[in-house]
Scaffold this motif. Structure first.
Motif: not given
Length: 192
Positions: A108-110, A133-134, A141-143, A160-162
């Motif tokens: 998706y970043m593209v 998205m969050f 991620f929490e799971r 997400l930033r990473l």
């Protein structure tokens, strides 16, 4: 995770035409635009988008009266697909669900880079998409954190930033991008 309407889902549904032929053209235009933006960035030609979709330029403008409308629609559709991907992997084991979704996020970043160039982050749709998205990826991620599989000294925004930083560059091919992402995610995973 249970199926839930994300704010971006409502935007996408409202934009999509109801007639089957019009919806087919709309979907073809989004797919063609996504492809053109991935190849040429924000400078992709609208004529090329219409040609790739197999429609005339008038059909493109009927669906997307401005270049900005096309960019926003492509972006919202991509985020909506990303939200659906989170639901699709939710039944997998926590770490596999998270990494599967992050693989989709890196693709998706593209699209996001091309859209960001065009819209310069001043579009209202960015806030709605970020919220969606969050809401979709955060629980994955929490799971993984609750299962003891992911670091707890970071939050979803950090993750997400990473991933965006690592995958937001040019790669020789998808295999190289996937390998670099796996290396980065090794730093997120706790000892097994």
């Amino acid at each position: 995770m249970t199926a839930q309407p994300f704010p971006v889902s409502e935007i996408v549904a409202a934009q999509r035409p109801h007639r089957k032929d019009a919806a087919r053209n709309y979907d073809a235009l989004l797919a063609a635009a996504r492809e053109a933006f991935a190849e040429h960035g924000a400078d992709a030609s609208l004529e090329d988008v219409a040609r790739r979709a197999g429609v005339g330029i008038g059909t493109l403008y009927r669906n997307f009266p401005t270049r900005r409308a096309l960019f926003e629609s492509v972006y919202a559709d991509e985020v909506n697909s990303l939200c659906q991907a989170a639901l699709d992997v939710a039944d997998q084991e926590p770490w596999e669900a998270l990494t599967s979704w992050l693989g989709r996020f890196s693709g998706y970043m593209v699209t996001k880079q091309a859209v960001r160039q065009a819209l310069e982050n001043d579009s209202e749709i960015f806030g709605t998409c970020r919220e969606s998205m969050f809401s979709a990826g955060g629980p994955l991620f929490e799971r993984a954190q609750k299962a003891g599989l992911a670091r707890t000294d970071m939050d979803f925004g950090d993750l997400l930033r990473l991933v965006a930083g690592v995958t937001g560059t040019t790669f020789v091919d998808d295999a190289q991008r996937d390998r670099v992402l796996a290396i980065a995610l090794d730093g997120v995973r706790t000892n097994r």
